[in-house]
Every structure is written in structure tokens, then in C-alpha cells.
Scaffold this motif. Structure first.
Motif, PDB file in Angstrom:
ATOM      1  N   ILE A  63       1.035  -1.590  -0.265  1.00 33.33           N
ATOM      2  CA  ILE A  63       0.430  -0.323  -0.077  1.00 33.33           C
ATOM      3  C   ILE A  63       1.070   1.095  -0.055  1.00 33.33           C
ATOM      4  O   ILE A  63       0.346   2.160  -0.850  1.00 33.33           O
ATOM      5  CB  ILE A  63      -1.213   0.256   1.253  1.00 33.33           C
ATOM      6  CG1 ILE A  63      -2.097  -1.053   1.086  1.00 33.33           C
ATOM      7  CG2 ILE A  63      -1.844   1.709   1.177  1.00 33.33           C
ATOM      8  CD1 ILE A  63      -2.502  -1.336  -0.200  1.00 33.33           C
ATOM      9  N   SER A  64       1.896   1.492   0.522  1.00 34.38           N
ATOM     10  CA  SER A  64       2.773   2.063   0.879  1.00 34.38           C
ATOM     11  C   SER A  64       3.400   2.907  -0.433  1.00 34.38           C
ATOM     12  O   SER A  64       4.030   3.462  -0.514  1.00 34.38           O
ATOM     13  CB  SER A  64       3.754   2.400   2.360  1.00 34.38           C
ATOM     14  OG  SER A  64       3.941   1.776   2.532  1.00 34.38           O
ATOM     15  N   ASP A  65       3.272   1.567  -0.845  1.00 32.68           N
ATOM     16  CA  ASP A  65       4.231   2.021  -2.312  1.00 32.68           C
ATOM     17  C   ASP A  65       3.924   1.859  -3.881  1.00 32.68           C
ATOM     18  O   ASP A  65       4.014   3.040  -4.070  1.00 32.68           O
ATOM     19  CB  ASP A  65       5.210   0.044  -2.648  1.00 32.68           C
ATOM     20  CG  ASP A  65       6.500  -0.269  -1.301  1.00 32.68           C
ATOM     21  OD1 ASP A  65       6.896   1.071  -0.965  1.00 32.68           O
ATOM     22  OD2 ASP A  65       6.753  -0.909  -1.376  1.00 32.68           O
ATOM     23  N   ASN A  66       2.898   2.467  -3.528  1.00 30.96           N
ATOM     24  CA  ASN A  66       1.873   2.322  -4.480  1.00 30.96           C
ATOM     25  C   ASN A  66       0.878   2.845  -4.837  1.00 30.96           C
ATOM     26  O   ASN A  66       0.334   4.540  -5.350  1.00 30.96           O
ATOM     27  CB  ASN A  66       0.620   0.739  -4.679  1.00 30.96           C
ATOM     28  CG  ASN A  66       1.390  -0.175  -5.143  1.00 30.96           C
ATOM     29  OD1 ASN A  66       2.469  -0.240  -6.196  1.00 30.96           O
ATOM     30  ND2 ASN A  66       0.687  -1.653  -4.917  1.00 30.96           N
ATOM     31  N   PHE A  67       0.876   4.558  -3.310  1.00 34.72           N
ATOM     32  CA  PHE A  67      -0.097   5.425  -3.045  1.00 34.72           C
ATOM     33  C   PHE A  67       0.671   6.145  -2.311  1.00 34.72           C
ATOM     34  O   PHE A  67       2.276   5.781  -1.246  1.00 34.72           O
ATOM     35  CB  PHE A  67      -1.138   5.132  -2.117  1.00 34.72           C
ATOM     36  CG  PHE A  67      -2.324   4.147  -2.649  1.00 34.72           C
ATOM     37  CD1 PHE A  67      -3.395   4.457  -3.658  1.00 34.72           C
ATOM     38  CD2 PHE A  67      -2.133   3.141  -2.726  1.00 34.72           C
ATOM     39  CE1 PHE A  67      -4.016   3.671  -4.524  1.00 34.72           C
ATOM     40  CE2 PHE A  67      -3.126   1.351  -2.688  1.00 34.72           C
ATOM     41  CZ  PHE A  67      -3.399   2.522  -3.996  1.00 34.72           C
ATOM     42  N   SER A  68       0.816   7.319  -2.262  1.00 34.47           N
ATOM     43  CA  SER A  68       1.133   8.467  -1.477  1.00 34.47           C
ATOM     44  C   SER A  68       1.509   7.557  -0.073  1.00 34.47           C
ATOM     45  O   SER A  68       0.258   8.151   0.508  1.00 34.47           O
ATOM     46  CB  SER A  68       0.531   9.509  -1.854  1.00 34.47           C
ATOM     47  OG  SER A  68       1.082  10.588  -0.992  1.00 34.47           O
ATOM     48  N   PRO A  69       2.808   7.856   0.293  1.00 36.42           N
ATOM     49  CA  PRO A  69       2.443   7.389   2.061  1.00 36.42           C
ATOM     50  C   PRO A  69       1.533   8.032   3.096  1.00 36.42           C
ATOM     51  O   PRO A  69       0.901   8.381   4.025  1.00 36.42           O
ATOM     52  CB  PRO A  69       4.314   7.630   2.241  1.00 36.42           C
ATOM     53  CG  PRO A  69       5.364   7.359   0.872  1.00 36.42           C
ATOM     54  CD  PRO A  69       3.963   8.150  -0.087  1.00 36.42           C
ATOM     55  N   SER A  70       2.214   9.892   2.633  1.00 35.09           N
ATOM     56  CA  SER A  70       0.951  11.265   3.169  1.00 35.09           C
ATOM     57  C   SER A  70      -0.281  10.780   3.344  1.00 35.09           C
ATOM     58  O   SER A  70      -0.864  10.812   4.092  1.00 35.09           O
ATOM     59  CB  SER A  70       1.838  12.157   3.227  1.00 35.09           C
ATOM     60  OG  SER A  70       1.562  12.641   1.403  1.00 35.09           O
ATOM     61  N   ARG A  71      -0.835  10.673   1.965  1.00 36.05           N
ATOM     62  CA  ARG A  71      -2.526  10.322   2.056  1.00 36.05           C
ATOM     63  C   ARG A  71      -2.500   9.385   2.876  1.00 36.05           C
ATOM     64  O   ARG A  71      -3.473   9.296   3.426  1.00 36.05           O
ATOM     65  CB  ARG A  71      -1.944   9.283   0.508  1.00 36.05           C
ATOM     66  CG  ARG A  71      -4.032  10.363   0.577  1.00 36.05           C
ATOM     67  CD  ARG A  71      -4.268  10.629  -0.860  1.00 36.05           C
ATOM     68  NE  ARG A  71      -4.210  11.320  -1.266  1.00 36.05           N
ATOM     69  CZ  ARG A  71      -4.441  12.049  -2.357  1.00 36.05           C
ATOM     70  NH1 ARG A  71      -4.730  11.287  -3.084  1.00 36.05           N
ATOM     71  NH2 ARG A  71      -3.633  13.696  -2.289  1.00 36.05           N
ATOM     72  N   VAL A  72      -1.727   7.776   2.777  1.00 34.44           N
ATOM     73  CA  VAL A  72      -2.223   6.554   3.561  1.00 34.44           C
ATOM     74  C   VAL A  72      -2.483   7.033   4.436  1.00 34.44           C
ATOM     75  O   VAL A  72      -2.804   6.013   5.687  1.00 34.44           O
ATOM     76  CB  VAL A  72      -1.603   5.395   3.218  1.00 34.44           C
ATOM     77  CG1 VAL A  72      -0.973   4.554   4.174  1.00 34.44           C
ATOM     78  CG2 VAL A  72      -1.245   5.339   1.766  1.00 34.44           C
ATOM     79  N   PHE A  73      -1.594   7.614   5.406  1.00 34.05           N
ATOM     80  CA  PHE A  73      -1.345   8.341   6.930  1.00 34.05           C
ATOM     81  C   PHE A  73      -2.449   8.807   6.805  1.00 34.05           C
ATOM     82  O   PHE A  73      -3.538   8.726   8.517  1.00 34.05           O
ATOM     83  CB  PHE A  73       0.290   8.783   6.951  1.00 34.05           C
ATOM     84  CG  PHE A  73       0.060   9.347   8.631  1.00 34.05           C
ATOM     85  CD1 PHE A  73       0.714   8.681   9.361  1.00 34.05           C
ATOM     86  CD2 PHE A  73      -0.360  10.470   9.303  1.00 34.05           C
ATOM     87  CE1 PHE A  73       1.211   8.486  10.255  1.00 34.05           C
ATOM     88  CE2 PHE A  73       0.284  10.670  10.399  1.00 34.05           C
ATOM     89  CZ  PHE A  73       0.706   9.311  11.341  1.00 34.05           C
ATOM     90  N   LEU A  74      -3.073  10.002   6.514  1.00 31.18           N
ATOM     91  CA  LEU A  74      -4.052  10.754   6.511  1.00 31.18           C
ATOM     92  C   LEU A  74      -5.295   9.804   6.726  1.00 31.18           C
ATOM     93  O   LEU A  74      -6.059  10.222   7.325  1.00 31.18           O
ATOM     94  CB  LEU A  74      -4.104  12.168   5.679  1.00 31.18           C
ATOM     95  CG  LEU A  74      -5.468  12.594   5.927  1.00 31.18           C
ATOM     96  CD1 LEU A  74      -5.548  13.662   7.382  1.00 31.18           C
ATOM     97  CD2 LEU A  74      -6.056  13.758   4.675  1.00 31.18           C
ATOM     98  N   ILE A  75      -5.790   8.776   5.584  1.00 31.91           N
ATOM     99  CA  ILE A  75      -7.149   8.128   5.167  1.00 31.91           C
ATOM    100  C   ILE A  75      -6.774   7.385   7.352  1.00 31.91           C
ATOM    101  O   ILE A  75      -8.107   6.956   7.439  1.00 31.91           O
ATOM    102  CB  ILE A  75      -6.519   7.375   4.530  1.00 31.91           C
ATOM    103  CG1 ILE A  75      -6.637   8.110   2.821  1.00 31.91           C
ATOM    104  CG2 ILE A  75      -8.331   6.369   4.601  1.00 31.91           C
ATOM    105  CD1 ILE A  75      -6.760   7.784   1.504  1.00 31.91           C
ATOM    106  N   SER A  76      -5.215   6.585   7.296  1.00 27.97           N
ATOM    107  CA  SER A  76      -5.224   5.807   8.602  1.00 27.97           C
ATOM    108  C   SER A  76      -5.673   6.342   9.841  1.00 27.97           C
ATOM    109  O   SER A  76      -6.168   5.536  10.192  1.00 27.97           O
ATOM    110  CB  SER A  76      -3.811   5.197   8.752  1.00 27.97           C
ATOM    111  OG  SER A  76      -3.938   3.870   7.012  1.00 27.97           O
ATOM    112  N   ALA A  77      -5.308   7.976   9.944  1.00 29.55           N
ATOM    113  CA  ALA A  77      -5.575   8.258  11.085  1.00 29.55           C
ATOM    114  C   ALA A  77      -6.960   8.542  10.940  1.00 29.55           C
ATOM    115  O   ALA A  77      -6.936   8.383  12.363  1.00 29.55           O
ATOM    116  CB  ALA A  77      -4.682   9.444  11.164  1.00 29.55           C
TER     117      ALA A  77
END
Length: 113
Positions: A63-77
Motif C-alpha cells: 500500500i505505501s509503495d503504490n500510494f502516497s505515504p502521506s495520504r495513506v497516513f492521513l486516511i489511516s489516522a
């Protein structure tokens, strides 16, 4: 660029608090719902199992390789805080609380990025 590191540290701190803030109110929730005192161990295990499951899913699907890590972080938060909030709603039973704590743990795994 100097302000980036303090922002990252603050975000990590606030998101990690989902784990600890939830655990701090659980004894009161157990008393309010008349649950067995051993249930607290189940709740703690649910968060840990969710964390492990989330880590596995995010790693397998990169997931973090295929998508923006900052966006993944925000959505997960956002999802982690939502699941943590849902535990406090009226009408929760033991299974609901276990599921929401599991999903909180699932969302927390992203903070190891």
C-alpha cells in the motif's frame, strides 16, 4: 522545510495516542457494560491483533509503495480515530467493542511508515 520534522513528530504522537487513549477509558467502559474484568485483556489483544493484521495486509498489497505515504497516513489516522470514537457510542456490546478496537489497531499499523 524546518517545520516538517516537528509536524511529523506531532502527527505520530497524536495518532499513537489512539492506542493509549482507548485503553485508558476501557476499564470504565467494562464497568458500565458489566463485562468480566478479563475482558480488558481481550480488548488489548484485539488492538494488537489488528495492528499485526494491518501490517500484513499493507505489506502484502504494498500500500505505501503504490500510494502516497502521506495520504495513506492521513486516511489511516481518520479511520483509526473513527473506530476509536465508535467504541464510545451508546448501545455497544462486547463484540462491537472488540471489532472497533481491532479496526483501530488495523489503522494504527500505518504509523510505522
Amino acid at each position: 522545510m524546518k517545520s516538517v520534522l516537528p509536524i511529523i513528530v506531532l502527527c505520530q504522537f497524536l495518532c499513537t495516542s489512539l492506542w493509549f487513549a482507548g485503553n485508558s477509558v476501557l476499564p470504565d467502559l467494562i464497568a458500565q457494560l458489566n463485562l468480566d474484568q478479563n475482558f480488558l485483556g481481550n480488548l488489548t489483544s484485539a488492538v494488537q491483533l489488528g495492528f499485526i493484521a494491518g501490517t500484513l495486509v499493507f505489506a502484502v498489497f504494498t500500500i505505501s509503495d503504490n500510494f502516497s505515504p502521506s495520504r495513506v497516513f492521513l486516511i489511516s489516522a481518520i479511520f483509526g480515530s473513527l473506530f476509536n470514537f465508535l467504541v464510545s457510542l451508546e448501545g455497544m456490546n462486547a463484540i462491537d467493542i472488540l471489532i472497533f478496537r481491532f479496526m483501530t489497531g488495523f489503522s494504527l499499523q500505518v504509523f510505522i511508515l
